[in-house]
Design an enzyme around this catalytic site. Sequence first.
Site, mmCIF file in Angstrom:
data_model
loop_
_atom_site.group_PDB
_atom_site.id
_atom_site.type_symbol
_atom_site.label_atom_id
_atom_site.label_comp_id
_atom_site.label_asym_id
_atom_site.label_seq_id
_atom_site.Cartn_x
_atom_site.Cartn_y
_atom_site.Cartn_z
ATOM 1 N N GLU A 108 13.082 -27.013 4.536
ATOM 2 C CA GLU A 108 12.269 -27.682 3.492
ATOM 3 C C GLU A 108 11.979 -29.002 4.068
ATOM 4 O OE1 GLU A 108 14.350 -28.003 -0.142
ATOM 5 O OE2 GLU A 108 16.475 -28.456 0.696
ATOM 6 N N ASP A 123 9.885 -28.697 -1.527
ATOM 7 C CA ASP A 123 9.859 -29.939 -0.604
ATOM 8 C C ASP A 123 9.139 -30.030 0.794
ATOM 9 O OD1 ASP A 123 11.693 -31.754 -2.138
ATOM 10 O OD2 ASP A 123 13.395 -30.321 -1.829
ATOM 11 N N CYS A 140 11.812 -19.634 -1.064
ATOM 12 C CA CYS A 140 12.586 -19.906 -2.560
ATOM 13 C C CYS A 140 12.034 -20.946 -3.214
ATOM 14 C CB CYS A 140 13.724 -20.042 -2.370
ATOM 15 S SG CYS A 140 14.525 -21.309 -1.547
ATOM 16 N N HIS A 151 11.837 -30.388 -11.188
ATOM 17 C CA HIS A 151 13.127 -29.476 -11.815
ATOM 18 C C HIS A 151 12.835 -29.029 -13.068
ATOM 19 C CE1 HIS A 151 14.249 -30.290 -7.499
ATOM 20 N NE2 HIS A 151 14.676 -29.146 -7.672
HETATM 21 C C1 PEP Z 1 12.222 -26.257 -2.550
HETATM 22 O O1 PEP Z 1 12.251 -27.563 -2.214
HETATM 23 O O2 PEP Z 1 11.468 -25.456 -2.338
HETATM 24 C C2 PEP Z 1 13.491 -25.731 -3.317
HETATM 25 C C3 PEP Z 1 13.442 -24.442 -3.638
HETATM 26 O O3 PEP Z 1 14.332 -26.602 -3.620
HETATM 27 P P1 PEP Z 1 14.234 -27.469 -4.919
HETATM 28 O O4 PEP Z 1 13.303 -27.255 -5.580
HETATM 29 O O5 PEP Z 1 15.276 -27.167 -5.780
HETATM 30 O O6 PEP Z 1 14.156 -28.842 -4.135
HETATM 31 MG MG MG Z 2 14.251 -28.324 -2.131
#
Ligand code: PEP
Ligand code: MG
Length: 574
Positions: free
Chosen positions: A449, A473, A520, A207
């Site tokens: 995910e 994920d 996403c 992140h």
């Molecule tokens: C993902 O897992 O692709 C996602 C968009 O969520 P995060 O990256 O915040 O876990």
């Molecule tokens: Mg995620």
Amino acid sequence: MPFLLPIDIILGGKEAYVVITLKGIGVSKGIGLGKTFIIKQKKAEVEKKTIKNYKEEIRRLEEARQKAKRQLEELQRYTQKNIGEDESLIFEVHQMMLQDEDFIGRMKQFIQDESINAEYAVKRTQNEYVKIFSQVEDPYIKERVADIQDISKRLINILTDTMEQSLSEIKESVIIVAQDLSPSETAQLNREKVLGFITEDGAETSHTAILARTMDIPAVVGAQNILNHIKNGDTIIFDGTEGNIVIHPDDKTKAQWIEKQKKHRMRVESLDQLKGTKSITKDGVEIKINANIGTPKDVEIALKNDAQGIGLFRSEFLYMNKSKIPSEEEQFKAYKAVLEEMQNKPVIIRTLDIGGDKEIPYLQISKELNPFLGYRAIRISLNQVDLFKTQLRALLRASIYGNLGIMFPMISTLQEVHQAKRMIEEVKKDLINQKIPFRSNIEIGVMIETPAAALISDQLAKEVDFFSIGTNDLTQYTIAVDRMNRQVAYLYNTRHPAVLKLIEMTIKNGHKENIGVGICGEAAADPDLVEIFVTMGIDELSVTPGAILEVRQVVQGMSTQKVKKWGGDTCTTK
Ligand code: PEP
Ligand code: MG
């Protein structure tokens, strides 16, 4: 795999510095050139020592107390100016705690009665207070535990000379270099002053890296051992695309890289001409390109890049850099601001997704061996009903200001969706009873995910209005490869046919039930994968704001009739 080269070591220009070339993983595009600012994250060692002169030790404690007070005053001023009034109040609370004669008096008593050193006395007092406060039922008092820990750490750092440089100390334009930066530290970075950052640890879909891209700050992670090669104030240049780093660049290198930077800027500017155009393939397939954001401030950059909507608002960032859970009112204001600014364009807000690499100290979630597989995201929300309902109330109240979609993260069972939907209904009922308005047609969606969610996407599709595939994920869970672990990073690959099969299955199952399916995760901005996703029939791609126009360019340049088949053991896509 990241590695320390050094590719070449040559003597630099007039200053006769040694030019050192290193390599890490480029995670956020752009060239960074400037002076380094090293963030030390050394943890203070507190040893118990027997002292002879307790008065001298109490004097040391008093000095540390005064120094801590000055630091907190500075922090409060900085936060008030750059982050917000509400956020700055915590430093006022810490100053008040420093004036608390019971708290400080207990430390002095330990020093005098037990002839122990000041830092050890602080630690003893901290442990004693934390134990007592943790047992109290009152949530306000419980929340003070984090403050006690924070203020004690500050005193110990001063006493042991383990000064952690605070991000607020950054007053000039610099390039931050650190062992690692947590997502919440990254979120605090001042975009005006931070020209970029380099960390020794980190991975592409951490992140921290995602935030750097959203904030448009050039960044390289995984630059192993860089801290052994630099000191504060050294000149450094790096490339956030390729991960190349040059310490003490000579004039020729600087000139070459500045040229590179110019080209990068020109490329970005040339994409401006795509603003206002449609994201439509040569054979007429149109898709939506939305933005991923972390805070309301990011809406500006999303709109600047022509986002058609917000495909993912990671609401957990509202909970970070705080000492307590943001109130319903605070959350309401943040959601309302985003919805209003987006002027009725779709805004998908994901409910709290913490755990994994995102920590929120005041929630006191215990450390786990496998945090990505543990108490995380929707699992926390469904277990901590008050926390979840506060967020849902804020979301529903804000819904009248725009076009809101609510999305649940890390779903792995049908029951979780039933439960979460039930909670929304309960909150709606309360709002109706209190005559508080909310929009009646809010879309509810889930993130796909986990492989489990993808495999039951036929059933999930009957329950919700949209899917958003979280490839970050989904990739880690499908291939069983920790997205944060550098040692197995070579296995982390969204192009793996197993991941692509799950994505294809999810799109098909979503469409069978006539619901929209988007992506996403970071893979939504990978040009090769964009072609595959569009050919599979994806409806929406939500990407970091700076990548929107590039993805649009890929879509406009492709035809779904011409994309090569993917598959096979080698994970190749083209
Ligand atoms: C993902 O897992 O692709 C996602 C968009 O969520 P995060 O990256 O915040 O876990
Ligand atoms: Mg995620």
